[in-house]
Write a protein that holds these residues in place. Structure first.
Motif, PDB file in Angstrom:
ATOM      1  N   TYR A  30      -4.698   4.177  -1.502  1.00  0.00           N
ATOM      2  CA  TYR A  30      -3.302   3.918  -1.848  1.00  0.00           C
ATOM      3  C   TYR A  30      -2.588   5.118  -2.461  1.00  0.00           C
ATOM      4  O   TYR A  30      -1.467   4.988  -2.955  1.00  0.00           O
ATOM      5  N   ILE A  33       0.789   5.790  -0.265  1.00  0.00           N
ATOM      6  CA  ILE A  33       1.844   4.782  -0.417  1.00  0.00           C
ATOM      7  C   ILE A  33       2.346   4.736  -1.864  1.00  0.00           C
ATOM      8  O   ILE A  33       3.487   4.359  -2.121  1.00  0.00           O
ATOM      9  N   LEU A  69       7.267  -4.102   2.601  1.00  0.00           N
ATOM     10  CA  LEU A  69       5.920  -4.006   2.017  1.00  0.00           C
ATOM     11  C   LEU A  69       5.131  -5.285   2.259  1.00  0.00           C
ATOM     12  O   LEU A  69       3.931  -5.251   2.573  1.00  0.00           O
ATOM     13  N   VAL A  73       2.598  -4.203   5.185  1.00  0.00           N
ATOM     14  CA  VAL A  73       1.366  -3.825   4.478  1.00  0.00           C
ATOM     15  C   VAL A  73       0.508  -5.041   4.174  1.00  0.00           C
ATOM     16  O   VAL A  73      -0.676  -5.090   4.522  1.00  0.00           O
ATOM     17  N   TYR A  77      -1.718  -5.165   7.542  1.00  0.00           N
ATOM     18  CA  TYR A  77      -2.865  -4.317   7.238  1.00  0.00           C
ATOM     19  C   TYR A  77      -3.885  -4.996   6.319  1.00  0.00           C
ATOM     20  O   TYR A  77      -5.078  -5.070   6.644  1.00  0.00           O
ATOM     21  N   VAL A 233       6.503   2.329   3.201  1.00  0.00           N
ATOM     22  CA  VAL A 233       5.169   1.958   3.693  1.00  0.00           C
ATOM     23  C   VAL A 233       4.413   3.154   4.262  1.00  0.00           C
ATOM     24  O   VAL A 233       3.408   2.988   4.951  1.00  0.00           O
ATOM     25  N   ALA A 236       0.363   3.446   4.851  1.00  0.00           N
ATOM     26  CA  ALA A 236      -0.292   2.173   5.161  1.00  0.00           C
ATOM     27  C   ALA A 236      -1.435   2.350   6.157  1.00  0.00           C
ATOM     28  O   ALA A 236      -2.423   1.616   6.121  1.00  0.00           O
ATOM     29  N   LEU A 239      -4.899   2.632   4.766  1.00  0.00           N
ATOM     30  CA  LEU A 239      -5.594   1.382   4.465  1.00  0.00           C
ATOM     31  C   LEU A 239      -6.670   1.104   5.504  1.00  0.00           C
ATOM     32  O   LEU A 239      -7.808   0.762   5.190  1.00  0.00           O
ATOM     33  N   TRP A 255      -5.005  -3.954  -3.793  1.00  0.00           N
ATOM     34  CA  TRP A 255      -3.615  -4.144  -3.374  1.00  0.00           C
ATOM     35  C   TRP A 255      -2.952  -5.268  -4.173  1.00  0.00           C
ATOM     36  O   TRP A 255      -1.845  -5.108  -4.691  1.00  0.00           O
TER      37      TRP A 255
END
Length: 633
Positions: A30, A33, A69, A73, A77, A233, A236, A239, A255
């Motif tokens: 992360y 992001i 988001l 995300v 994801y 984003v 992402a 991820l 997250w």
């Protein structure tokens, strides 16, 4: 009693390891992001600043960011794609390998989609360090305008230092990534919390209807700012790409308990600040914090952006390794920087490519504001590609019908294509940069794949079946080659055909070893292959045997180490009495070829760029014999 204490200790140890994975994923997964709040809202507000920023515009933009988001995300994801793994590995090429394995045939559309996604990720890996670090250092201007002239040179110096230390490995530094990034997210949450109360109307942004209202009523200007909204984003894709490093559950937990709440609070806080102080739109992120905290926040932001840059650079190294193993790129020098973590690698060629690209971007755009316009295309393009591949995943792996798979992804696809269209409007403002990068990288991978297939098909026409050769060579005759002691290992990619290097050795040296091994190295679509499945030995005759060594596309292709497993399988040999025979091809251009002239020249250049196979496969350097041959392409 002892058993219960042991169980409790074991559970505590497992919990500790899990929490360490959660914290580690915050830093690596992360990091990218987490730097978006530095510039995303600022860039989205910029087009509205000329005629005064309206309350509905601020609420609508924040609502769009929050729900972007959430949809892309969280749903795509975190909850879906993290389950679309290839034996625990994620990422565009890993998904491509899985789909090609499941479909069982060559699908050009799928193949090119995977290459485009990988190429766009490399472009993202160039733009992220430049944009993130410049955005962080531009906070120095708010500390004192005297620092304005130092932003550009400091950005370049940081990039030089960052790319220089890659060869040393990140094992020692990476253990600090997670804690520092956790502090960064907590500071972002704090900044948001102290300003949400400035205007409680900002909480209306949590209603998705405000996002829909903004899109439908903001007109052409609203469509243009969608490109900036999508900056929320960026990162992402990391991820998915870093799934194999941490596992699904730690990434998901990080997250929901740290990253998503901190981002939501920060964006809401920025929105409330601008509602009460429209002049803060110039740089809402830094202006959220009290003056005494500004310099520490700039320093922390710079550290966070360096970590984000490190994360995408590491991701580019991993992607390059996958591309080499899957045959999309020539063999590149890959150095392992950790004795315990095979994911920590260093690819000098990719490192140099990224470094040159980042420096050119910094010197060309000179500010994060200018570079932000070029950023969205690579990110949105990669996400659209991933969604298309996810559709095929639902059909091929989870066996959903076309209609069910389409129904699940159609809304997401429409949202991402809309964002992509909005970003394409920035082509003339620098958006052509990631497009050009992606096209160039995709052409390299396509050319290498196509050229390698063409060479393999052409040379196969003149090959002698191995079974025929063995029967012929083992007949006692006056012209039989001289028998010499020891073992000869002949590398070939076509195990049922006689290796050209074996034929050349007999032709020129007139000798044949008492033990001859036809070695073929395979790369499977799985990330890792256990040692129990690494080697397979097949007896062909008294003096010939076939040896198959299999690696996963994330394994280190160490042939010398793999040969150690052969002793358990009954293959006895002495390494100092073993010679490894490799063929070195010298490609010659011909008027009549199966490749276009430009692609032929590019393929030959790539072939020269690849490293020696003996180094790539970790063969004993003093036991390798190379025999050259000319191949007309």
């Amino acid at each position: 009693m002892t058993s219960s204490i042991t169980d409790a200790s074991g559970e505590t140890s497992q919990t500790r390891k899990f929490l360490l994975l959660v914290i580690g994923s915050v830093g690596v997964v992360y990091g990218d992001i987490g730097t978006s709040p530095l510039y995303a809202f600022r860039e989205a507000l910029r087009p509205f600043a000329t005629d005064g920023i309206q309350e509905t515009e601020v609420i609508g933009l924040i609502s769009l960011m929050v729900w972007t988001l959430t949809i892309i995300v969280t749903f795509k994801y975190v909850l879906f794609l993290l389950r679309a793994d290839n034996d625990g590995e994620g990422g565009t090429l890993s998904l491509l390998a899985l789909l090609m394995k499941k479909t069982g045939n060559y699908m050009p559309v799928l193949f090119f989609a995977g290459l485009i996604g990988a190429a766009l990720f490399i472009g993202d890996a160039m733009i992220t360090p430049a944009l993130s670090v410049m955005s962080a250092l531009e906070g120095l201007k708010l500390v004192t305008p005297a620092f304005s002239d130092y932003v550009l040179p400091l950005s370049i110096l940081l990039m030089i230092a960052l790319f220089t230390v890659q060869s040393k490995g990140t094992a020692a530094v990476s253990k600090f990534f997670g804690p520092i990034t956790v502090v960064w997210f907590l500071v972002m949450a704090w900044g948001g919390l102290i300003h949400i109360g400035d205007d409680w109307k900002i909480l209306e942004a949590l209603n998705p209807l405000n996002a829909l209202w903004f899109v439908t009523h903001a007109g052409a200007m609203g469509f243009i700012v969608l490109g900036a909204v999508f900056l929320t984003v960026t990162g992402a894709e990391a991820l998915y790409a870093d799934l194999g490093h941490f596992g699904r559950r730690p990434i998901q937990l990080a997250w929901f308990i740290i990253v998503f709440p901190a981002l939501m609070l920060n964006y809401l806080g920025q929105g409330a600040l601008v509602l009460t102080h429209p002049e803060a739109a110039e740089n809402p992120f830094y202006l959220m914090y009290p003056e005494w905290a500004l310099l520490p926040i700039v320093i922390l932001a710079t550290m966070a952006t360096i970590i984000a840059s490190q994360a995408v650079i590491t991701g580019a190294f991993s992607l390059a390794r996958q591309a080499v193993h899957l045959g999309f790129l020539p063999r590149l020098m890959i150095k392992f920087t950790s004795e315990t973590n095979t994911g920590q690698i260093y690819v000098p060629a990719v490192n140099m490519l990224l470094f040159i690209g980042v420096i050119i971007l910094i010197l060309s755009f000179r500010s994060s504001e200018s570079l932000a316009t070029a950023y969205g295309i690579s990110v949105t393009g990669a996400m659209v590609v991933t969604t298309l591949m996810a559709f095929q995943f639902l059909r091929s792996v989870w066996r959903y019908s076309v209609w069910t798979a389409g129904a699940l992804l159609v809304v997401l696809f429409i949202v991402e294509v809309t964002f992509l269209a909005a970003n394409l409007l920035k082509i003339h403002d620098g958006g052509w940069v990631p497009v050009a990068l992606a096209i160039a990288i995709m052409l390299l991978m396509w050319t290498w794949t196509k050229g390698s297939r063409y060479i393999k098909e052409k040379t196969a026409k003149n090959d002698i079946p191995l079974e025929t050769f063995i029967a012929m060579i083992e007949r006692e005759s006056a012209h039989a080659p001289v028998k010499v002691p020891g073992t000869a290992v002949f590398l070939t990619s076509v195990p049922d055909r006689t290796p050209a290097v074996l034929l050349h050795n007999i032709k020129h040296n007139h000798v044949l070893h008492e033990q001859n091994v036809i070695l073929t190295i395979w790369t499977k679509d799985k990330p890792y292959i256990p040692d129990s499945e690494r080697v397979k030995i097949t007896k062909l005759s008294k003096r010939f045997m076939r040896l198959d060594i299999t690696f996963g596309f994330m394994d280190e292709p160490n042939v010398t180490k793999a040969l150690g497993l052969c002793r358990k399988a009954g293959f006895k040999f002495e390494i100092m009495q073993t010679s490894f025979y490799l063929g070195r091809r010298n490609l010659i251009s011909t008027p009549h070829t199966g490749l276009p002239r430009w692609q032929e020249a590019l393929y030959m250049a790539l072939a020269d760029f690849g490293i020696d196979p003996s180094a790539y496969f970790k063969l004993p350097p003093n036991r390798v014999v190379e025999i050259g041959e000319q191949v007309a392409i």
